[in-house]
Design a protein around this motif. Structure first.
Motif, mmCIF file in Angstrom:
data_model
loop_
_atom_site.group_PDB
_atom_site.id
_atom_site.type_symbol
_atom_site.label_atom_id
_atom_site.label_comp_id
_atom_site.label_asym_id
_atom_site.label_seq_id
_atom_site.Cartn_x
_atom_site.Cartn_y
_atom_site.Cartn_z
ATOM 1 N N ILE A 80 0.843 -1.206 0.000
ATOM 2 C CA ILE A 80 0.000 0.000 0.000
ATOM 3 C C ILE A 80 0.876 1.252 0.000
ATOM 4 N N HIS A 138 0.863 4.061 -2.853
ATOM 5 C CA HIS A 138 0.636 5.485 -2.548
ATOM 6 C C HIS A 138 1.741 6.368 -3.111
ATOM 7 N N TRP A 166 -7.097 7.085 -1.891
ATOM 8 C CA TRP A 166 -7.448 6.166 -0.817
ATOM 9 C C TRP A 166 -7.557 4.761 -1.396
ATOM 10 N N VAL A 167 -7.244 3.778 -0.566
ATOM 11 C CA VAL A 167 -7.210 2.387 -1.008
ATOM 12 C C VAL A 167 -8.610 1.804 -0.948
ATOM 13 N N VAL A 184 -7.214 -4.407 -1.777
ATOM 14 C CA VAL A 184 -5.874 -4.995 -1.814
ATOM 15 C C VAL A 184 -6.055 -6.497 -1.940
ATOM 16 N N VAL A 190 -3.182 -3.525 -5.820
ATOM 17 C CA VAL A 190 -3.722 -2.467 -4.968
ATOM 18 C C VAL A 190 -4.565 -1.560 -5.850
ATOM 19 N N GLU A 191 -5.814 -1.378 -5.446
ATOM 20 C CA GLU A 191 -6.717 -0.486 -6.177
ATOM 21 C C GLU A 191 -6.915 0.774 -5.353
ATOM 22 N N LEU A 192 -6.647 1.925 -5.973
ATOM 23 C CA LEU A 192 -6.756 3.212 -5.293
ATOM 24 C C LEU A 192 -7.744 4.098 -6.044
#
Length: 123
Positions: free
Chosen positions: A49, A53, A60-61, A64, A74-76
């Motif tokens: 994460i 970032h 914001w996450v 995961v 990781v999807e943000l």
């Protein structure tokens, strides 16, 4: 006569050892092989994460996931954009980074079209 008893006892012992060893070898060869136990990734989810970032600051996450190929996905979300960052779980190297437009029919945007669970008849 004494020597004969010794040969019989020794012979029986040798046969027993050979039979036992053969049976053990057969059992080891016939035993089903179990799949290797999964190993824990060297890079933790928290570290993945942090690395994601660094690619998309201020996001914001939303998700995961650790996949079978040994990568963290990781999807943000930032400003109606969804970013997908893939991090190698062994080395920590970012292997993929991309953005896509967020769905207009997302749960966050459903309030305007939500009929609060009742049947909606547009006739």
């Amino acid at each position: 006569m004494r020597n004969t008893k010794k040969f019989i006892v020794i012979g029986a012992g040798v046969v027993t050892l050979l039979a036992g060893g053969g049976a053990a070898a057969y059992a080891a060869a016939a035993a089903p092989t179990s799949p290797a136990a999964p190993t824990a990734p060297k890079i933790t989810a928290e570290r993945a994460i942090e690395l994601a970032h660094q690619q998309v600051q201020g996001a914001w996450v939303s998700e995961v996931d650790h996949d079978d190929s040994g990568e963290w996905e990781v999807e943000l979300v930032k400003d109606a954009q969804v970013y997908e960052v893939t991090v190698d779980a062994a080395s920590g190297k970012v292997t993929a980074h991309g953005a896509k437009q967020a769905d207009k029919d997302d749960d966050a945007n459903d309030d305007a079209n939500d009929d609060k669970g009742g049947d909606r008849d547009d006739d």
